[in-house]
Every structure is written in C-alpha cells, then in structure tokens.
Design a protein around this motif. Structure first.
Motif, PDB file in Angstrom:
ATOM      1  N   UNK A  36     -38.661  -2.016   5.641  1.00  0.00           N
ATOM      2  CA  UNK A  36     -38.813  -0.584   5.928  1.00  0.00           C
ATOM      3  C   UNK A  36     -37.838   0.270   5.135  1.00  0.00           C
ATOM      4  N   UNK A  37     -37.069  -0.372   4.240  1.00  0.00           N
ATOM      5  CA  UNK A  37     -36.065   0.383   3.492  1.00  0.00           C
ATOM      6  C   UNK A  37     -36.695   1.520   2.696  1.00  0.00           C
ATOM      7  N   UNK A  38     -37.849   1.243   2.088  1.00  0.00           N
ATOM      8  CA  UNK A  38     -38.508   2.292   1.298  1.00  0.00           C
ATOM      9  C   UNK A  38     -39.532   3.048   2.135  1.00  0.00           C
ATOM     10  N   UNK A  39     -40.277   2.323   2.949  1.00  0.00           N
ATOM     11  CA  UNK A  39     -41.348   2.972   3.705  1.00  0.00           C
ATOM     12  C   UNK A  39     -40.808   3.882   4.805  1.00  0.00           C
ATOM     13  N   UNK A  40     -39.729   3.459   5.446  1.00  0.00           N
ATOM     14  CA  UNK A  40     -39.154   4.270   6.518  1.00  0.00           C
ATOM     15  C   UNK A  40     -38.066   5.174   5.942  1.00  0.00           C
ATOM     16  N   UNK A  82     -32.780   6.411  12.750  1.00  0.00           N
ATOM     17  CA  UNK A  82     -32.963   5.997  14.149  1.00  0.00           C
ATOM     18  C   UNK A  82     -34.323   5.356  14.350  1.00  0.00           C
ATOM     19  N   UNK A  83     -35.342   5.945  13.732  1.00  0.00           N
ATOM     20  CA  UNK A  83     -36.681   5.378  13.847  1.00  0.00           C
ATOM     21  C   UNK A  83     -36.739   3.985  13.236  1.00  0.00           C
ATOM     22  N   UNK A  84     -36.062   3.829  12.110  1.00  0.00           N
ATOM     23  CA  UNK A  84     -36.026   2.519  11.450  1.00  0.00           C
ATOM     24  C   UNK A  84     -35.308   1.490  12.320  1.00  0.00           C
ATOM     25  N   UNK A  85     -34.180   1.909  12.931  1.00  0.00           N
ATOM     26  CA  UNK A  85     -33.437   1.006  13.812  1.00  0.00           C
ATOM     27  C   UNK A  85     -34.289   0.631  15.020  1.00  0.00           C
ATOM     28  N   UNK A  86     -34.999   1.624  15.583  1.00  0.00           N
ATOM     29  CA  UNK A  86     -35.852   1.346  16.737  1.00  0.00           C
ATOM     30  C   UNK A  86     -36.948   0.358  16.386  1.00  0.00           C
ATOM     31  N   UNK A 108     -32.312 -16.636  16.950  1.00  0.00           N
ATOM     32  CA  UNK A 108     -32.249 -16.799  15.489  1.00  0.00           C
ATOM     33  C   UNK A 108     -33.492 -16.207  14.830  1.00  0.00           C
ATOM     34  N   UNK A 109     -34.668 -16.492  15.374  1.00  0.00           N
ATOM     35  CA  UNK A 109     -35.904 -15.940  14.819  1.00  0.00           C
ATOM     36  C   UNK A 109     -35.933 -14.416  14.951  1.00  0.00           C
ATOM     37  N   UNK A 110     -35.434 -13.909  16.064  1.00  0.00           N
ATOM     38  CA  UNK A 110     -35.418 -12.459  16.271  1.00  0.00           C
ATOM     39  C   UNK A 110     -34.547 -11.777  15.226  1.00  0.00           C
ATOM     40  N   UNK A 111     -33.350 -12.320  15.015  1.00  0.00           N
ATOM     41  CA  UNK A 111     -32.447 -11.735  14.026  1.00  0.00           C
ATOM     42  C   UNK A 111     -33.030 -11.841  12.626  1.00  0.00           C
ATOM     43  N   UNK A 112     -33.674 -12.962  12.334  1.00  0.00           N
ATOM     44  CA  UNK A 112     -34.273 -13.150  11.011  1.00  0.00           C
ATOM     45  C   UNK A 112     -35.373 -12.133  10.761  1.00  0.00           C
ATOM     46  N   UNK A 113     -36.303 -11.986  11.707  1.00  0.00           N
ATOM     47  CA  UNK A 113     -37.408 -11.055  11.524  1.00  0.00           C
ATOM     48  C   UNK A 113     -36.935  -9.603  11.582  1.00  0.00           C
ATOM     49  N   UNK A 114     -35.909  -9.328  12.386  1.00  0.00           N
ATOM     50  CA  UNK A 114     -35.357  -7.965  12.399  1.00  0.00           C
ATOM     51  C   UNK A 114     -34.747  -7.630  11.046  1.00  0.00           C
ATOM     52  N   UNK A 115     -34.066  -8.604  10.434  1.00  0.00           N
ATOM     53  CA  UNK A 115     -33.515  -8.384   9.094  1.00  0.00           C
ATOM     54  C   UNK A 115     -34.602  -8.164   8.063  1.00  0.00           C
ATOM     55  N   UNK A 165     -39.052  -5.046  16.698  1.00  0.00           N
ATOM     56  CA  UNK A 165     -39.458  -6.320  16.074  1.00  0.00           C
ATOM     57  C   UNK A 165     -38.645  -7.471  16.648  1.00  0.00           C
ATOM     58  N   UNK A 166     -37.325  -7.247  16.777  1.00  0.00           N
ATOM     59  CA  UNK A 166     -36.463  -8.304  17.329  1.00  0.00           C
ATOM     60  C   UNK A 166     -36.854  -8.636  18.763  1.00  0.00           C
TER      61      UNK A 166
END
Length: 533
Positions: free
Chosen positions: A263-267, A13-17, A250-257, A22-23
């Motif tokens: 954050x896959x490893x850090x979060x 949840x924290x990662x999604x938030x 488009x930029x929001x989705x790109x940076x959110x991705x 970011x988006x």
C-alpha cells in the motif's frame, strides 16, 4: 499546508488501519483454519480409535464363530470323552477362558471344572436361548465379581442345548479399553443393556461425565458397540489454540508487512492524484478579472477543482501542496493546460483577453514548461493572451534567462501570484522581470482593518507603479476594498465581489449576463483587456 498535512496523516492512518486489519484477519483466519483442522483431526482420530477397537473385538469373536459347528457336535457327548478336546480348543484360541457344554438347559461339562450339573438359567438369566447371544456377565463361580463376555451358540435341534464360551475379558480390556488421553478419557463396551469400561464391573448405565461426549461405533458382524468418551472434538480443538498462536502471530506480522509495502504507493495521495488525472476527475474552472473603469472582463485565472469519487470533494489548498510535495504539480499543470485548450471556444476570441495558469517553479527547470506550452497551447493556435502565474511559495533557483526571454518572445506574459507572501519577492522581480504582480488576498482583506498590512499593500502598489508593472488585486469582496484599490491605481480586480469561481462551461453565460460577449471598443478599436506597456 496544514490541510495537506492532515490529508497525509489521514492516509497514513488509513494505511495503518488496513495493515492492522490484515494482521487481525490473518490472525483470526489462521487460528480458525488451525481450529477447523484440529477439530477434523480429532474427529478422524476418534474414528480410527473406534474402528480399531471394534476390529479387535471382531477378531476375538470371529474364531469362535468358525469353531461353532465343530463344538456343537460335542454337545450331548459324555464330559469324560470331550473334556480334553474342550481344553485343547481353549488353549488354541487363547482369547477364551473356558468352554462349557449345555444339554437340555443344564451345564454338564466345563473345560475348566470338568463334570458339572448346573441349571444354566440359574447362572445366566438370559440362557438358554434359541438364537446366538453375546452377553456381558459378572462371574459368580471362579473369580467372583469379575466381568465376563459370553458367547452362546444354540444347537440346531434343541433350543435348550448349546455351547457357552467365556472370553478372556482381561486380555480384551488390555487390547481395546485403554484410554488415549487427552483425546479419549475412557473406552467402554456395550452389549445389549450392559456396559463394561476399563475392565471394571459390568454396569447397567454408562457413566459419562457432564463435560464429556460419547462417540459410538457398532460392529457390523456382532451385536456390540464401542463407546469412546472424550472431552469433545471442539473442546480439544479449542485447547490446542494457544499452541497455534505463535505461528498465527508470525503469519500476521508477515502479511501486515507485505500489506504495508503493497500500500506504499496505492495508499498515498500521489496515487490518488495520478488516478484522478487518468480518470479525468479534475474539473477546470475559472474566475474572471474585471477592469474597474468600465467593468469589462479582462481575462480569467484558470483554477482546478477535484470531486474525488472515493474521498469526496478535496479543496485546492489540500491537493495542490501535496501535488507539489510528490512532484506531480507539473503533471497536474499539463492536465490543466490540455483541458483548457480542449474548451478554448468558451473564451472570447480576442488577443487582449488573457488566460492565466498557475505554474510551479519546478516547471521552469530545463525548459520543460516551454516544451509543454509548445505541445499543448501553441499547437492549438489560440487567440487569447497567455499569462503564466508563478506562485511565491516555490523556490526559484538558477533561472535560465534564455527561457525567460523565449517566453517573452512568444508573447507570454509572466505574473507573480500571491505577491508579498513569500520570502523572496524582491529577488523575483529582478530574476523574472514580471509583467504582472497579483496582490495576495490577505493584503486585500486588510484594507480598512489592519494598519500594518494596509501599509504593505500601499508599498506593493507603489512598487508596481514605479516599475511599471500591471497590478491585479485578488480576493476583492467588498465595495470599500474595490474603491480603495481603484483610488490607489489598481485597475484589475478579482474576487467574490464580481464573480465566484465557475466551470469553464458557465463562462459564456456569465459574460452574456454581464453584457460582455466581446471586449468594449473605443474609437473603433478593441480596448486592451490587460494594460499593455
């Protein structure tokens, strides 16, 4: 394990938030940048339009100023002699409608009408004047009601005499008064207190709609101002935002991705555990085990506590399962062993005092556990007895019996922790040949309250006695439980009734408070703190 799953859910949840933040931040930043950029662009375009309009009118008036001296020489000469010259000047300049000569306040010669005899003041109230004048005027002679732009140049020796030039305002309007929607709704020319907009009639007030704004620029050469009437640079920038939305999304989705991948490893909890180990955030604690007969401390079980500076205290039932899930339990065990060895002086220096470590089944694979013990434990040459406690929640596959023999050869005792809670308890007895069985606290708590679990407790005790395996009861909290266990032949107890978990540094004081800095002796020899067989 439910607590561990809640922790994982919390991190997810924290990662999604964070990714949503970011988006959203990217979306707002992109729209804000585009808004500021568009606003600046609108401002720049208004400036260009105003400069362009002023420059055009300047170009119209500059030739008149250049011809000023030549035309003033004609003032006073008969109209018949100069009329042709005036007509040629009008034709040459193109932007002029007519040129008139004024002598002593009387307009006596016109390039259009020839001889005249008109008092100039009756036609143009502001004339004659002893200084050059630029005037907006409404024509009442040739084309009545049409606006005129008049340029007056007085004679040097007679303020009532001079040259009056009428600019072709229709041409001027087509050059600079055309609106450029949506940026510019209308353009107007202001001379003194009169205004001309879109070639309409001359007005004394400038009509500006309440929702519009006026951007004005004055000429540095002549006394006039150009006014641009616009919805406003801010309003126009806001109107353009919907067209910028696709790019921002488009930029929001790109940076959110990218944030999701970054954050896959850090979060994740694996990152937290690795950070905790590297920063020495884990504290090694212990809980004493007591002999029910003489109440001596036979040894300790090493425990781990984690006061995470980022998340606060995290209980073992959360981080231990997660460490196992992320294949970090062996790394965590090495940390526990090394930290225990670093503080080995807190334990009684006696070979019968045992130190027990919890070890996961995966640590047994390929002799990794033996190598780690050689590196961390035996290299320190401790006096204490080492017990390796294997938890039943792990699956033990393909046991290397040579490893088991080597552990026994080195004097290491094997214990099955939480016995009776797993699915393979009896198979473990065959595979490991353990020295110690630790009865899980759920069975201890059932004594006197739960007939089924009490029966299971009796069976475990009978099994251990039949196999001549040392029994240790965990979770002893009441005197009734202690008496029942002692009566049934369980002589090593562990629980809050005797001692709560404590930091290693607190153990010497606890031993001193219980009058036990050394093992008790019987007939001159130290008594075994863990029964031998």
């Amino acid at each position: 394990m439910q607590n561990a799953q809640r922790a994982i859910k919390h991190y997810r949840q924290k990662r999604i938030l964070i990714c949503l933040a970011v988006a959203l931040l990217t979306l707002l930043t992109t729209l804000a940048v585009r808004f500021i950029s568009q606003r600046s662009q609108n401002q720049h375009q208004l400036q260009i339009a105003a400069v362009h309009a002023v420059r055009i009118i300047d170009k119209v008036l500059l030739p008149l100023e250049k011809q000023r001296a030549e035309l003033l020489q004609l003032v006073g000469k008969p109209c018949e002699a100069v009329n042709l010259i005036l007509r040629k000047e009008v034709a040459a300049l193109q932007t002029l409608r007519s040129i008139a000569l004024v002598k002593s306040g009387t307009l006596y010669c016109s390039s259009v009408l020839g001889d005249r005899n008109v008092v100039i003041h009756s036609v143009v109230a502001d004339l004659p004047s002893d200084s050059p004048q630029l005037l907006l005027f409404t024509d009442n002679t040739l084309i009545k009601g049409r606006p005129l732009l008049l340029q007056w140049y007085p004679a040097a020796d007679d303020a009532g005499s001079g040259v009056l030039m009428s600019v072709n305002i229709d041409l001027l309007s087509s050059l600079m008064l055309e609106p450029q929607k949506p940026l510019i709704n209308s353009i107007s020319l202001t001379v003194k207190d009169r205004h001309l907009s879109d070639a309409s009639s001359v007005m004394t007030t400038l009509p500006v709609p309440p929702s519009d704004q006026v951007f004005s620029l004055s000429s540095t050469r002549f006394p006039f101002t150009v006014n641009l009437i616009s919805p406003g640079i801010t309003e126009l920038a806001l109107r353009s935002l919907p067209s910028q939305l696709p790019l921002a999304l488009i930029l929001s989705l790109l940076l959110a991705g990218i944030a999701w991948l970054a954050t896959a490893s850090r979060m994740s909890f694996s990152w937290e555990i690795n950070m905790g180990i590297a920063s020495r955030e884990f504290d090694v604690w212990c809980q004493p085990l007591l002999n029910t007969g003489d109440k001596t401390c036979t040894g300790v079980e090493i425990l781990l506590r984690w006061d995470n500076p980022r998340l606060g205290p995290i209980p073992p039932d959360v981080f231990i399962p997660l460490a196992e899930e992320h294949h970090l339990i062996a790394t965590l065990t090495r940390y526990v062993i090394s930290e225990t060895v670093r503080q080995i002086e807190v334990f009684p220096q006696d070979p019968h005092f045992h130190v027990g470590f919890n070890v996961a089944a995966g640590h047994f694979v390929d002799g990794v556990l033996l190598r780690d013990l050689n590196h961390y434990w035996f290299s320190a040459h401790p006096h204490q007895q080492l017990i390796v406690e294997l938890t039943e929640r792990d699956a033990l596959h393909d046991v290397d019996y040579r490893l088991i023999r080597e552990l026994h050869r080195k004097g290491i005792k094997l214990a099955i922790d939480d016995f009776g809670t797993g699915n393979s308890s009896f198979s473990w007895l065959e595979k490991l040949r353990p020295d110690v069985l630790k009865i899980d606290k759920s069975f201890t708590h059932a004594i006197g309250t739960d007939a089924v679990n009490s029966t299971v407790t009796d069976i475990i005790i009978a099994l251990g006695q039949r196999l001549k395996i040392v029994l240790v009861a965990e979770g002893v909290e009441t005197q009734e439980q202690a008496q029942y266990l002692e009566l049934h032949g369980v002589h090593i107890l562990q629980g809050y009734l005797y001692a709560r978990p404590m930091p290693l540094s607190a153990l010497p004081q606890w031993l001193a408070d219980h009058h036990q800095t050394l093992p008790l002796r019987h007939e001159g020899q130290p008594s075994p703190l863990m029964p031998q067989h």
